[in-house]
Each structure stands twice: as C-alpha cells, then as structure tokens.
Scaffold this motif. Structure first.
Motif: not given
Length: 1009
Positions: A731-736
C-alpha cells in the motif's frame, strides 16, 4: 454642660440594655449631678418623675434623613436634636424605663455605621481645612502623568483581543502548524485555511455581466499582472534603496515559482484557448480540472455562480453542482501570499500591503465597471483601531454637551446659593482622573485598543452621580454653620453611600478582570476601568471636595455663584434695572438663619419633584399603570432574552465603510454558498490499508465537497485493477512510487507525512490531511459552530485520531461561554458583596432591593439590546458589566433614604427619598444621556453597540429609580409602622443643642426649648 447633658440623655436612651439603664448603681455623686442639672434646666424638672416616652431609633444605611432625627455637627461634639415625649409610662416607676434587647447583628451594624460616618466626618473636616493642597495636588499629578503620552502604544494583535484566550481551537491550530506549516505547501494554498502572516486579498465584482466575460476576464488578468510586477522601494529614499516585487516576497512552490490561485490558471487557460481559437475548456464548480489533470477546489475563489442545469437550463446563483459547468459568476477572489523572513522582510511585506491597496484603488478608478474590495493582514487591526480615531471629535462634543447641562443642573434662581461652576468642576475632576489613569497605563507599558472608548462613560456616570449627591447634601446643611462643618456633614452623609457604590463598581470590574475571564479584551477593559474608577473616587474626595469648599466660602461671603462678585444689598438693588435685579436675585440673608430653607423654590428640578412628580408617582390611581408598565418591561425583556445571539464576527467591531466591512459584505453576499475550507487532520499513524479504516474515513467525509488524497488514491488503485486492501508495504510502496509521481496527483505530497521505519522497510504514513467543504446557507457562522461541535464529538469515539481546524474556529470555539462568563462572575460578586454588607453595614432589605433592582436592570438591558439588533459580543458584555454599577449608583441612595426613615407613611418617605436622592439621579441621567448623543453619530459598529447598550442602561436605570421603585416601595417591605407611643400624648418639647466657638473657649448653649 446643659447641652452636653441633653446629648448624653439621648445617647444613653439609644444604648438600651436588657434590664434598663444602670444609672441607679452609680451612687450619690450622680444623684447630686442630676439634681444640679434639673435645677439648671427648668423644662426638665417635670421629667424627673416621668419616663421618656420614646427612644432614639438608629438610622441604618442612608444616614439621618428623618426630620425628627437630625444630627448636628457643631464643633467637637455631635449633639442629637430629638423631640422628647414627657408623659407617664405605665408599669414603670420614677425615671426608669425598660428597653427591649436588640439583635447583635443590628448592634454591629450600628457600631460600624457610626464608626464609618465618624471617619468620613473627620476626613471632611481635614479636606476642608486644607483645600488648596487637595485642589492642586490632583492637577499637578495629572499634568505630570499626562506627559507620558510619548509612550502611547496601540495594540497590534487584535485577534488575541477578540478571540477566547484559552480554547481547544488554539491548541489544535498550534498542532496543525507544527505538522503542516504554510511554507510546506508547495503546490496550492486555500486562502481561508492556510493564511501566512502577511498576505493581500481582493474580491473583484462586476456591476453588470460576469467576471468570466472576455472583457472582464482580460481586465482581471491585467490587474493580476500589475500586482505581480508592482515594485516596493525600501527605504523610500536614499542610496541604499532597493526595489522589491511580489516575485521576491511570495511563497514559492516546488519549482521556485510564486504560488498563485488555481482560478488564475483556469482563466489563463480560457484566455489562451480563446486567442488560439481552440475549444474553451469547461470550468466546473466548485471543483474543476486544470489542463495538467489536477483537480482544484475553486469554491472560495469564484462566487455568485450560476451553473448550467439539465437540458441546457440555468441553475440559480450558487447552485452549481460538482461536474456542472459554470455559466456566469458575479465575483472573483484572489489571494497573494507573502513570506516574512525576519524584521526587514516583515517591514517590506507591510509596505507591499499598503502599495497593494493603493494600486487597487487606482485601478478601480480606471475601470469603474469592476468593484474591488481589498483586504490585508493588517486591515482588521487598522479598521478596529480606526473607531477611536473617528470618535475623537464626538467625544469632545460629548464633553461639551455634558458640561453645559451639568452647569445648568447646578444652577438655581438664587444667585448666591447657585453653583454652576461645580458642575463644570465635577467634569474637570473626571477628566483629570482619566488623564491620570492614562498616564499610569502608559508608564506601565499597557497598549490601547478601541474598547477603551467605553471607560470615559463608566467614569462619567459614577463621578457625576457622586458630585450631584454631594451638592444635594450641601444644600440640606445649615447655612449658618461654618464651611468646614458643612463639608464634614456632607462627607458624613454622602461618602458612605458613594463608597459603597464604588465598591460595587470595583467588585464587578475586578472579578471580570481576573484570570477567570477568557476574553482578553474584556479583561483589559475591566482592569483599566477599575483603575479609572479608583482614581475618580480619590479625586472626588480631594479635588471636587476642595472646589465645594471654595464655593462655600463664596456663598458665606454673599457672592454671586457664577460671577463671584459680591451681591449688592437689597436697598441698593432697588435702584438697578430689572434685568440686573433678576440676575442678582437672592434670599440668602433672609433665609440663612432658617433651619431648612426652602431650596426647592429656587431649584427647578427639585421644585418639580417636590410639588408635582412626587405626588403624581405616588398617586393611588397612577400606581396600577406603573405596575402594568413594569410587567410590559419584563415581557419585552424576556422576549429579547430568548432571542440572544452571539456575535463572534470580528468585523462587527470595526469602523463602518472600511476595507474590512466592505470585504466582509462582499464575501457574505457572493461566497456564502460554501463554508470555508476545513482541514481534516489525522495526527497519528493509522492503518490506511485496512478496509474498515478506509470505510470510516470515507464515511466521515461523506456529504462534503472534499479534496482527499485517500479517495483519489483508492480510485487510482481501482482504475488500475488493484485491490484497495493491500498489505502495508504494498500500500505504501504504490502510494510513494506510483501515485504521487503522477503529475495530476503530485500535489497530494503536501498532504502526507511519512515516518521512516527500519532500513529496507517502507515508511509509515505518520500524519495526513484531507480538505472538506460544507454546503451552507445564510447563517454561515452558526452552521460552522454546529459542524465544529459535531465533528469534535465524532473524533472522541473514532478509532482514527483526527482533529478539524479552520482559523475561524478560534473565534467560534466556546465563544458564548467566554463572553458570558465575566457577566456571570460579576453578578455573583455583586450578590455576594450585598449579602456580606447586609450582615454588617446596611439593612438586609436594602441589599435585597438593590440586588433585585440590579438584576432587573441587567435583564432589561440584555433583552432590549437584542431587540435593537445588538449581538452578545465582547463590547456589549462590557456595557452589561458596567450597567451593574450604574444601576447601583442610581437606585442605591433612593433605597437607603427610604429605609432610613422611621414612622409616618410609606408615601411620605418615598417623596422625601425622591427629593433628596431622586433629583441627583435625574441630573446624572440627563447629563449622561446628553454625552451619549454625539457618540451615536460615529460611523462605527463598535460605537453603535456602545451607544445602544449605554442608552438602554441609562433608560432602564431611570425607569427603576424614578418610576418602578417609588411605586413598589409604597406597598412592599420595608414597612413604615410608627413606633409604639404612650397612650397619652403628653407634652412635647424640642431641645436643640448648639455648640458655639469663639477664639478662646467652647461654650455650650441651649438655643431652643
């Protein structure tokens, strides 16, 4: 010795014991003394075998006001003139009389009251013995302290004055600034949420057509270019001058370009498309899409919008919905954000704001089809303090009108007894005390603000009342006494009541000035008013009393009260012209030897009250109408009380026709369809990847227009066929690395704060923000207050820790409690002081009546000011606090004068109280009302509130003092039942003790038997 004996007889009869007098225990020496005294005073020989039929009744609260009980202060002794009833007393033999025991509380009141009166008597003699010192010292002190106006400073931070000092919104604002400071935003700013220290803002309106019409659109873009390139030279002259433009002072974005409003970009796109003959992009409202694909909220930048409805129809103003094109708009708001880096840049930014307003004024003159309404960070402060500038001349006019009427109120037909200069000197005493208080404030570094305009009227009402009471008491003293004795009698009669009303003023203002008060403007006002009232009280004891001494010597010297020249003898006046005889009319020498000369014959107001008004207001047929009038008064007061609204808008306290007022009106007219942008801040790390948390956050934002990174990110995942419920790392990797690198979503990087975890791990979302906008109606501030309370309650039960903030919440948060708490504290202080004083100083019924009167006046002022359109803001609360002391000044002496009377009927004592204390109250109200009239003409919202509240205070106090109380006291307690008298009238003898002084010795003589 005979006079001393008679005084001691009255004193011994006043000090009754349970078993009678103890004189029989003192042996043959006293018997010999009494025999000698009986032989000396023939009129008292028959009293040897009789009982004194009535005892001296103590007077409480109002002084010795009874004609049958008059204190004479002739020399070193205070002798009592008392009609003595010489007759038989059944059940007692000889000269002994059994007196009933008195309550200890009553005895304590007698002792304290007598001690205080004696102290004021001594103080009066001391002041009268040194009038030159007490007259010159206040003048010199005022001149010295008045020189401190070089330290005069104006309050700069108006927001801290008008907003509650301690509120949750301020704490939340500090947290928001620490997480998301203004300079962290590198893409877009919302003018009503993210406001830097310095800024310039303008609302552009059209008198005809739409701001999106090609002509107006080009003109607005031209204005934007001129502001962007406008230079500011600092310093204005000199070799080291440097030109600063907006591009140097502005807040930069991520590309080091000035951050400008999104509506400017949209208008530039429309202009470019029109020039290139390409299709014009559709401008949607309130959220539109720019050329780079970014969605931007323009609801706070475009106002008076009419949208295209279904099938090409036209929607009403402000009814455009998301996704619908804008057909026309009547207003446009532009904001220019400045940065202030240190003292020099702040000074440059301040000059840029001034140049910004001047440029807009010049541009409006060149383009009359457009209306320009500027506002800067200093507009509120400048316009708030401008009220005091506008009030300079009206205050001088108030002083002049009050001085003229004060002189007329002190004027009598008798030119010797007339004292017109005392009215002017009373006003001078108040002015000197105000100058002294201002000097002390300047020396202590206190800043000035426009709420202090109400302090002169607090001093005026209290000081004028004290001066007129002293003059009224002076006219009741014996004219054949020495001036020192007359002044001492005035102090003894008046100063106890005047000191009590001063204590009420100080108590109400003191508790409102305490740290319990959460409104800084109220606290500073009450603290300054306390100082001013204290100094005014001291100057009334010193300066005005000395002036009374000087005018007393003029009166004794048979000099004209106005021209100070000696009045010719009657035989010389007969040969003068008629106008001269009228000007020099006096009966002073003819009536000087009279105990109570008919002053009412030569004083207009006193004569009217004595002959007409007193009989009319106590008439049996008038009383029902007065009671009915009071019921109507209470009914309308209740009607207004139930409609009280809080006024938390700072623009309601600034001068009219100023930039702040015009800007606020335009904003309310064109931008009231939506609320200000509300920041929804999640200040703790939350599991955003969790589906339930996502549903909760989407549910919280439901019903709002929103600019949400989370909603856009979830839509992005859905559009790319990815699950919204992913593990934290994914979730965080795709967001950043995917979402925030897209050009249309890059601006969301300003709304997310990442916190690093370990090496090689994806960081957590430590904090984030979402922007919400609510649909509103005309009652915008009330709806914002309700929204604030609703979302706060929701934050307490939510598992996601969040807060909401907007700068307007600082004014809304607990504003009603912050404004009303000083008033409640002052009311409690008054009731406590009255209850405490009833145990020791005044009669309990006087305290009860005074407390009820003050509550009734307060209730009426609060209700009627609401019906008059005045909201409950800090200025109206200040007036309500001062109304407590003003009502006590007017009604307190009347109640004390009525309660002090013994015997006779209620109606007679109401008339006596009206003559003695109603006339000074009427004189005060006349001068006070005249002083208020010029203030009502000032073009300021603050002074309008001040004028309306103080006018209602004067009117309600006058109704209670001159109508309601005189009527109600004729049939409500305290009672006026005559004292028990012997069945046989017996023989009445009045013995008057007069002490005469010569240069060598003191001689006591009985002058009247």
């Amino acid at each position: 010795m005979d006079g001393v004996f008679l005084c001691n007889v009255a004193e011994r009869r006043e000090e009754g014991h349970n078993t009678g007098l103890r004189a029989g225990r003192e042996g043959g020496a006293k018997e010999t003394k009494r025999q000698r005294e009986r032989e000396t005073v023939p009129g008292l020989k028959a009293a040897d075998e009789r009982t004194l039929g009535e005892s001296v009744t103590p007077v409480i609260g109002g002084g010795l006001d009874s004609p049958e009980l008059q204190t004479e202060n002739d020399g070193a002794h205070r002798c009592l003139r008392q009609p003595l009833m010489l007759g038989s007393a059944p059940g007692l033999s000889g000269r002994w009389e059994r007196l009933e025991p008195r309550p200890r509380a009553r005895m304590l009141r007698q002792v304290l009251h007598a001690g205080l009166r004696t102290s004021f008597h001594a103080l009066g003699r001391f002041v009268a013995s040194h009038p030159v010192f007490f007259a010159s010292a206040p003048v010199l002190l005022s001149i010295l302290l008045g020189a401190s106006f070089s330290r005069y400073r104006v309050e700069e931070d108006v927001a801290s004055l008008l907003a509650p000092k301690h509120s949750l919104a301020k704490i939340e604002g500090n947290l928001v600034d620490s997480l998301f400071p203004v300079n962290r935003s590198k893409h877009a700013l919302y003018s009503d949420l993210q406001t830097p220290v310095r800024y310039g803002r303008v609302i552009v309106t059209t008198r005809k057509g739409s701001v999106l019409d090609p002509v107006h659109l080009d003109t607005i873009l031209k204005l934007h270019k001129r502001i962007y390139q406008m230079p500011v030279t600092v310093p204005a002259t000199g070799v080291n001058s440097f030109n600063y433009s907006f591009s140097y002072l502005c807040l930069p974005d991520d590309k080091n370009v000035c951050i400008i409003d999104d509506i400017i970009r949209a208008m530039e796109e429309i202009q470019s498309a029109r020039i290139s003959n390409s299709s014009i992009p559709i401008l949607r409202y309130p959220i539109t899409q720019l050329a780079d694909g970014r969605q931007a909220y323009i609801g706070h930048q475009l106002g008076g919008v009419q949208g295209w409805g279904p099938n090409g129809g036209v929607r009403g103003q402000g009814t455009g919905a998301k996704g619908e094109g804008v057909r026309s708009a009547r207003a446009l708001q532009l904001t220019y954000y400045l940065q202030a880096r240190g003292g020099l840049m702040d000074r440059v930014a301040s000059q840029w704001e001034n140049a910004f307003c001047a440029e807009l004024q010049h541009f409006a003159a060149l383009h009359p089809k457009l209306g320009l309404h500027p506002s800067t960070s200093s507009s509120l402060r400048t316009d708030f303090q401008f009220s005091s500038v506008l009030a300079h001349r009206p205050l001088l006019a108030s002083l002049g009108a009050c001085g003229v009427l004060a002189m007329l109120c002190c004027t009598m037909r008798d030119c010797v007894r007339s004292k017109p200069w005392l009215g002017l000197l009373a006003l001078l005493s108040i002015t000197l005390s105000g100058l002294t208080a201002a000097g002390i404030l300047n020396l202590t570094g206190t800043t000035y603000n426009s709420t202090y305009l109400g302090i002169p009227f607090v001093m005026l009402g209290h000081g004028l009342f004290g001066s007129f009471e002293m003059l009224s008491s002076w006219r009741r003293t014996r004219e054949d006494q020495h001036v020192k004795e007359r002044v001492a009698s005035v102090f003894e009669d008046v100063m106890l009541r005047f000191s009590g009303s001063t204590m009420l003023h100080l108590m109400t203002l003191g508790l409102a000035a305490s740290p319990l008060t959460n409104m800084e403007a109220v606290r500073l006002f009450c603290r300054t008013a306390m100082l001013a009232v204290t100094i005014s009280y001291i100057y009334m004891l010193s300066f005005y009393s000395s002036c009374l001494v000087f005018t007393g010597y003029l009166e004794n010297g048979y000099r004209h009260g106005c021209f100070c020249r000696r009045v010719p003898k009657p035989e010389r006046l007969d040969s003068k012209p008629a106008w001269y005889r009228c000007l020099m009319y006096t009966r002073y020498q003819d009536e000087a030897q009279t105990t109570n000369p008919p002053i009412g014959d030569s004083h207009l107001l006193l004569g009217c009250v004595r002959r007409c008004y007193g009989d009319w207001i106590t008439n049996t047929y008038v009383k029902p109408f007065v009671v009915l009038l009071y019921l109507v008064y209470i009914s309308f007061g209740l009607m207004g009380f139930l409609q009280v609204t809080q006024g938390s808008d700072p623009s309601a306290l600034v001068a009219m026709d100023t930039a702040t007022v015009l800007y606020t009106r335009a904003q309310q007219r064109y931008f009231s369809s939506y609320s200000p942008v509300i920041g929804f801040y999640i200040y703790e790390s939350a599991p955003y990847w969790n589906a339930s948390v996502q549903r909760d956050l989407l549910e919280y934002a439901k019903g709002f227009q929103r600019i949400s990174w989370l909603e856009a990110y979830l839509n992005y995942l859905t559009d790319n066929n990815q699950s919204t419920s992913q593990p934290r790392e994914n979730f965080t990797h795709t967001l950043r690395h995917s979402f925030l690198r897209e050009p249309q979503f890059a601006h969301f990087a300003d709304d997310i704060i990442f916190a690093e975890r370990g090496q090689g791990e994806e960081p957590d979302v430590a904090a984030s923000r979402i922007f919400l906008v609510a649909k509103t109606t005309e009652n915008k501030r009330e709806e914002m207050s309700v929204l604030l309370d609703t979302l706060r309650r929701l934050s307490l039960t939510s598992r996601v820790r969040f807060l909401i903030f907007n700068p307007s919440f600082v004014y809304l948060d607990r504003y009603a409690a912050a404004v009303s708490s000083p008033l409640r504290h002052s009311l409690l202080a008054v009731l406590f002081l009255l209850g405490l004083s009833s145990l020791a100083v005044v009669e309990p019924l006087v305290s009860v009546w005074l407390g009820l009167t003050m509550l009734s006046v307060q209730f009426g002022v609060l209700g009627f000011m609401t019906l008059w359109g005045v909201e409950l803001d800090c200025m109206s609360v200040l007036c309500l606090i001062s109304a407590l002391g003003h009502s006590a000044d007017c009604s307190g002496p009347l109640l004390c004068g009525f309660a002090s009377g013994r015997g006779d009927s209620r109606t007679r004592w109401v008339r006596v109280a009206l003559e003695r204390h109603g006339v000074p109250s009427l004189q005060t109200l006349i001068c006070y009302s005249a002083a208020l009239v010029p203030v009502g003409a000032v073009r300021s919202n603050l002074t309008h509130t001040l004028f309306r509240c103080l006018t209602l205070t004067a009117g309600c106090s006058a109704l209670h003092t001159l109508a309601f109380l005189p009527t109600l006291l004729t049939f409500l307690p305290p009672s006026k039942t005559p004292e028990n008298r012997p069945e046989e009238d017996g023989q009445r003898q009045e013995v008057e003790c007069v002490e005469m002084n010569d240069s060598t010795r003191v001689v006591d003589q009985i002058t009247t038997v």
